[in-house]
Scaffold this active site. Sequence first.
Site, PDB file in Angstrom:
ATOM      1  N   SER A  18       0.848  -1.193   0.000  1.00  0.00           N
ATOM      2  CA  SER A  18       0.000   0.000   0.000  1.00  0.00           C
ATOM      3  C   SER A  18       0.886   1.246   0.000  1.00  0.00           C
ATOM      4  O   SER A  18       1.714   1.432   0.895  1.00  0.00           O
ATOM      5  CB  SER A  18      -0.892   0.005   1.237  1.00  0.00           C
ATOM      6  OG  SER A  18      -1.428   1.307   1.418  1.00  0.00           O
ATOM      7  N   HIS A  41      -1.329  -1.324  -4.150  1.00  0.00           N
ATOM      8  CA  HIS A  41      -2.594  -0.997  -3.476  1.00  0.00           C
ATOM      9  C   HIS A  41      -2.644   0.519  -3.267  1.00  0.00           C
ATOM     10  O   HIS A  41      -1.768   1.101  -2.629  1.00  0.00           O
ATOM     11  CB  HIS A  41      -2.639  -1.735  -2.137  1.00  0.00           C
ATOM     12  CG  HIS A  41      -3.905  -1.580  -1.370  1.00  0.00           C
ATOM     13  ND1 HIS A  41      -5.018  -2.375  -1.566  1.00  0.00           N
ATOM     14  CD2 HIS A  41      -4.237  -0.728  -0.366  1.00  0.00           C
ATOM     15  CE1 HIS A  41      -5.972  -2.021  -0.726  1.00  0.00           C
ATOM     16  NE2 HIS A  41      -5.537  -1.017   0.012  1.00  0.00           N
ATOM     17  N   ASP A  43      -4.865   3.610  -1.810  1.00  0.00           N
ATOM     18  CA  ASP A  43      -5.960   3.940  -0.899  1.00  0.00           C
ATOM     19  C   ASP A  43      -6.520   5.316  -1.227  1.00  0.00           C
ATOM     20  O   ASP A  43      -5.871   6.338  -1.011  1.00  0.00           O
ATOM     21  CB  ASP A  43      -5.457   3.920   0.546  1.00  0.00           C
ATOM     22  CG  ASP A  43      -5.116   2.514   1.006  1.00  0.00           C
ATOM     23  OD1 ASP A  43      -6.030   1.672   1.009  1.00  0.00           O
ATOM     24  OD2 ASP A  43      -3.936   2.261   1.323  1.00  0.00           O
ATOM     25  N   MET A  45      -9.179   8.050  -0.297  1.00  0.00           N
ATOM     26  CA  MET A  45     -10.008   8.442   0.860  1.00  0.00           C
ATOM     27  C   MET A  45     -10.559   9.847   0.643  1.00  0.00           C
ATOM     28  O   MET A  45      -9.854  10.725   0.139  1.00  0.00           O
ATOM     29  CB  MET A  45      -9.167   8.439   2.139  1.00  0.00           C
ATOM     30  CG  MET A  45      -8.464   7.124   2.417  1.00  0.00           C
ATOM     31  SD  MET A  45      -7.667   7.164   4.028  1.00  0.00           S
ATOM     32  CE  MET A  45      -6.645   5.688   3.945  1.00  0.00           C
ATOM     33  N   HIS A  74      -8.339   0.838  -3.730  1.00  0.00           N
ATOM     34  CA  HIS A  74      -9.219   0.641  -2.569  1.00  0.00           C
ATOM     35  C   HIS A  74      -9.933   1.959  -2.296  1.00  0.00           C
ATOM     36  O   HIS A  74      -9.337   2.901  -1.762  1.00  0.00           O
ATOM     37  CB  HIS A  74      -8.361   0.190  -1.370  1.00  0.00           C
ATOM     38  CG  HIS A  74      -9.145   0.009  -0.104  1.00  0.00           C
ATOM     39  ND1 HIS A  74      -8.527  -0.148   1.127  1.00  0.00           N
ATOM     40  CD2 HIS A  74     -10.482  -0.050   0.143  1.00  0.00           C
ATOM     41  CE1 HIS A  74      -9.445  -0.303   2.062  1.00  0.00           C
ATOM     42  NE2 HIS A  74     -10.643  -0.223   1.501  1.00  0.00           N
ATOM     43  N   MET A  76     -12.149   4.243  -0.362  1.00  0.00           N
ATOM     44  CA  MET A  76     -12.803   4.506   0.931  1.00  0.00           C
ATOM     45  C   MET A  76     -13.518   5.839   0.778  1.00  0.00           C
ATOM     46  O   MET A  76     -13.125   6.874   1.350  1.00  0.00           O
ATOM     47  CB  MET A  76     -11.754   4.529   2.047  1.00  0.00           C
ATOM     48  CG  MET A  76     -11.286   3.124   2.423  1.00  0.00           C
ATOM     49  SD  MET A  76      -9.703   3.111   3.262  1.00  0.00           S
ATOM     50  CE  MET A  76      -8.606   3.162   1.857  1.00  0.00           C
ATOM     51  N   MET A 145     -11.488  -6.063   5.969  1.00  0.00           N
ATOM     52  CA  MET A 145     -10.628  -5.080   6.650  1.00  0.00           C
ATOM     53  C   MET A 145     -10.230  -5.626   8.020  1.00  0.00           C
ATOM     54  O   MET A 145     -11.075  -6.074   8.792  1.00  0.00           O
ATOM     55  CB  MET A 145     -11.368  -3.747   6.829  1.00  0.00           C
ATOM     56  CG  MET A 145     -11.566  -2.944   5.551  1.00  0.00           C
ATOM     57  SD  MET A 145     -10.057  -2.527   4.650  1.00  0.00           S
ATOM     58  CE  MET A 145      -9.135  -1.576   5.864  1.00  0.00           C
ATOM     59  N   ASP A 183      -6.487  -6.380   4.752  1.00  0.00           N
ATOM     60  CA  ASP A 183      -5.859  -5.058   4.687  1.00  0.00           C
ATOM     61  C   ASP A 183      -5.872  -4.443   6.082  1.00  0.00           C
ATOM     62  O   ASP A 183      -6.944  -4.201   6.645  1.00  0.00           O
ATOM     63  CB  ASP A 183      -6.648  -4.184   3.703  1.00  0.00           C
ATOM     64  CG  ASP A 183      -6.050  -2.796   3.526  1.00  0.00           C
ATOM     65  OD1 ASP A 183      -4.962  -2.515   4.076  1.00  0.00           O
ATOM     66  OD2 ASP A 183      -6.696  -1.986   2.817  1.00  0.00           O
TER      67      ASP A 183
END
Length: 226
Positions: A18, A41, A43, A45, A74, A76, A145, A183
């Site tokens: 990540s 990966h 993230d 957000m 991913h 979020m 998660m 994760d």
Amino acid sequence: MPPPRPSRIPSVTAIHPSILSADFANLAGELRRIPSADAVHVDVMDNHFVPNLTLGLPVVKAIRAATDLPLDIHLMIDDADRWAPGYAEAGCESVTFHAEAAARPRQLARTLRSHDAHAAMALKPATALDPYLDVLSELDMLLIMTVEPGFGGQAFMEEMLAKIAQARRAVDDLGGSVAVQVDGGISRDTILRAAEAGADTFVAGSAVFGSEDPDRAVAQLRQLAG
Ligand code: DX5
Ligand code: ZN
């Protein structure tokens, strides 16, 4: 007589570093430090779905142009139905939306696949798998998660092991073609327990980019999980 069928189809261990724990001012350079990663990966957000803000589609497009490694996005973010398809259209190999943020998860998964991306769905620690079992057949990957989403460097939640095992059983019942990803808090100390519970795809942020030699950390994690 034919040999008995294995109880589960053996899955391949995959390590997805990540970049949340990488140097955001030098992402292209950081990506060159993990050539043996199975995917990167990323993230995303939005400061609404989680209390943190990272990056969005323009930066993901720049990352896409900077590496040949597969991208595991991913999300979020709220309103995944609206925003997730854009990441598939941008050429990301896999797009994960959160079950809690999607109004029509089955339809969203189909849309992602129609753009040639793998479709994945994530569950926060407090979200049960049972209400979403009917979505599994539309997915390429299920993300359990193992921390509260939002930040790197948190401790692995041991109480998620039972949910990982439940996910593995549900996936095996469908024929085993859905990856089970974990994760949060994955490290040399925790990866074996997650693997034994049934995970096959491991996100690791601080355990990889917090290491002197990130690619060696990837290899070590893969060996410990395998
Ligand atoms: C947290 C993110 C993770 C994070 C994991 O919400 O989804 O991908 O980078 O970081 P570590 O591996 O340090 O727990
Ligand atoms: Zn993540």
